[in-house]
Design a protein around this motif. Sequence first.
Motif, short mmCIF file in Angstrom:
data_model
loop_
_atom_site.label_atom_id
_atom_site.label_comp_id
_atom_site.label_asym_id
_atom_site.label_seq_id
_atom_site.Cartn_x
_atom_site.Cartn_y
_atom_site.Cartn_z
N GLY A 177 -3.91 11.16 12.17
CA GLY A 177 -3.58 10.82 13.56
C GLY A 177 -3.63 9.32 13.79
N LEU A 178 -4.59 8.64 13.18
CA LEU A 178 -4.67 7.17 13.29
C LEU A 178 -3.45 6.53 12.64
CD1 LEU A 178 -6.12 4.51 13.92
CD2 LEU A 178 -7.43 4.82 11.80
N ARG A 179 -3.08 7.00 11.45
CA ARG A 179 -1.90 6.44 10.77
C ARG A 179 -0.63 6.63 11.62
NH1 ARG A 179 -4.52 7.83 5.82
NH2 ARG A 179 -3.85 10.00 5.91
N SER A 180 -0.50 7.80 12.21
CA SER A 180 0.67 8.07 13.04
C SER A 180 0.67 7.19 14.29
CB SER A 180 0.71 9.55 13.41
OG SER A 180 1.93 9.87 14.03
N LEU A 201 -14.20 4.64 8.81
CA LEU A 201 -15.30 5.34 9.48
C LEU A 201 -15.04 6.82 9.72
CD1 LEU A 201 -16.53 2.66 12.04
CD2 LEU A 201 -17.80 3.56 10.08
N VAL A 202 -13.79 7.19 10.04
CA VAL A 202 -13.53 8.61 10.28
C VAL A 202 -13.46 9.34 8.94
CG1 VAL A 202 -12.43 8.29 12.52
CG2 VAL A 202 -11.01 8.31 10.47
N THR A 203 -14.00 10.55 8.92
CA THR A 203 -14.06 11.28 7.66
C THR A 203 -13.06 12.42 7.58
OG1 THR A 203 -15.84 12.63 8.58
CG2 THR A 203 -16.49 10.75 7.26
N TYR A 204 -12.55 12.89 8.69
CA TYR A 204 -11.69 14.05 8.69
C TYR A 204 -10.23 13.67 8.54
CZ TYR A 204 -15.93 16.35 10.07
OH TYR A 204 -17.22 16.81 10.10
N ARG A 205 -9.53 14.46 7.71
CA ARG A 205 -8.11 14.20 7.42
C ARG A 205 -7.27 14.15 8.68
NH1 ARG A 205 -3.90 17.99 6.06
NH2 ARG A 205 -5.56 19.50 6.36
N THR A 249 -4.20 21.13 12.34
CA THR A 249 -4.98 22.32 12.63
C THR A 249 -6.36 22.21 11.98
OG1 THR A 249 -4.11 23.45 10.69
CG2 THR A 249 -2.97 23.83 12.77
N ILE A 250 -7.35 22.81 12.65
CA ILE A 250 -8.71 22.87 12.11
C ILE A 250 -9.34 24.20 12.51
CG2 ILE A 250 -9.11 20.38 12.21
CD1 ILE A 250 -10.96 20.96 14.68
N TYR A 251 -10.38 24.57 11.78
CA TYR A 251 -11.27 25.61 12.27
C TYR A 251 -12.40 24.87 12.98
CZ TYR A 251 -14.78 29.18 12.73
OH TYR A 251 -15.71 30.03 13.26
N ASN A 252 -12.60 25.14 14.26
CA ASN A 252 -13.64 24.47 15.03
C ASN A 252 -14.84 25.39 15.12
OD1 ASN A 252 -15.30 23.39 17.11
ND2 ASN A 252 -13.54 22.24 17.89
N ARG A 253 -15.89 25.05 14.39
CA ARG A 253 -17.08 25.89 14.37
C ARG A 253 -17.80 25.91 15.71
NH1 ARG A 253 -20.42 23.22 9.81
NH2 ARG A 253 -21.88 24.87 10.26
N ARG A 254 -17.63 24.85 16.50
CA ARG A 254 -18.27 24.81 17.82
C ARG A 254 -17.72 25.90 18.73
NH1 ARG A 254 -18.67 19.35 21.56
NH2 ARG A 254 -19.97 20.24 23.19
N PHE A 255 -16.41 26.13 18.65
CA PHE A 255 -15.75 27.13 19.50
C PHE A 255 -15.39 28.39 18.73
CE2 PHE A 255 -14.91 22.95 21.38
CZ PHE A 255 -15.50 23.14 22.63
N PHE A 273 -20.87 12.23 12.89
CA PHE A 273 -19.60 11.68 12.43
C PHE A 273 -18.93 10.92 13.55
CE2 PHE A 273 -19.13 16.01 13.90
CZ PHE A 273 -18.04 15.97 14.74
N TRP A 274 -17.97 10.08 13.17
CA TRP A 274 -17.17 9.32 14.14
C TRP A 274 -15.98 10.15 14.56
CZ3 TRP A 274 -18.90 4.98 16.32
CH2 TRP A 274 -19.94 4.29 15.69
N GLN A 275 -15.64 10.08 15.85
CA GLN A 275 -14.53 10.84 16.39
C GLN A 275 -13.86 10.06 17.50
OE1 GLN A 275 -17.68 13.54 18.89
NE2 GLN A 275 -15.85 14.55 18.24
N VAL A 276 -12.83 10.64 18.08
CA VAL A 276 -12.11 10.03 19.21
C VAL A 276 -12.25 10.97 20.40
CG1 VAL A 276 -10.50 8.79 17.72
CG2 VAL A 276 -9.88 11.08 18.56
N PRO A 277 -11.96 10.48 21.61
CA PRO A 277 -11.98 11.40 22.75
C PRO A 277 -11.02 12.56 22.52
CG PRO A 277 -11.87 9.13 23.51
CD PRO A 277 -11.68 9.11 22.01
#
Length: 157
Positions: free
Chosen positions: A136-139, A127-131, A82-88, A42-46
Amino acid sequence: MELQSNVFDVWVFRRTPSRGVEYLLLHTSQEKADRWFNGGRFWQVPSDMTEPSERIVPAIARRLREFGLEPNAIWAAEHVYTIYNRRFECMQIIAVYAAEVTAEVVEINPAEHGEYRWCTYEEAHDLVTYRGLKDGLRSTKEYVTGPASPPRELQLL
């Protein structure tokens, strides 16, 4: 379950004469996708976490240096999600910031990201899929990259 509140996203952008404002997107590597996301890229930001007692501006600058980028200015983008981060394996509260750079080339770690792309607002939004990223982009556009003069009170650097 642990709750982490020291996490941040950075919408990195640059201003170009031909395309106007462009936003940096990073595509996860297949290695990272296989390890943490069931193979889904997926596409993400730093993004990153502040270290204990680290302030946000130095943390953002530290993270951007890993991509060979130096921020000219940093703003609070007036958005948190907020998200649940499966990586962490935890819940995360993610604050969103915006950072202006002038660089064209971005250094990526192939274990983390397979490619990068500079995108217009519309391209990035598609391109970004997550809400959380879309919001965040809109803001960022509403408060930082859209106005001729972003609110001075939101500028951190």
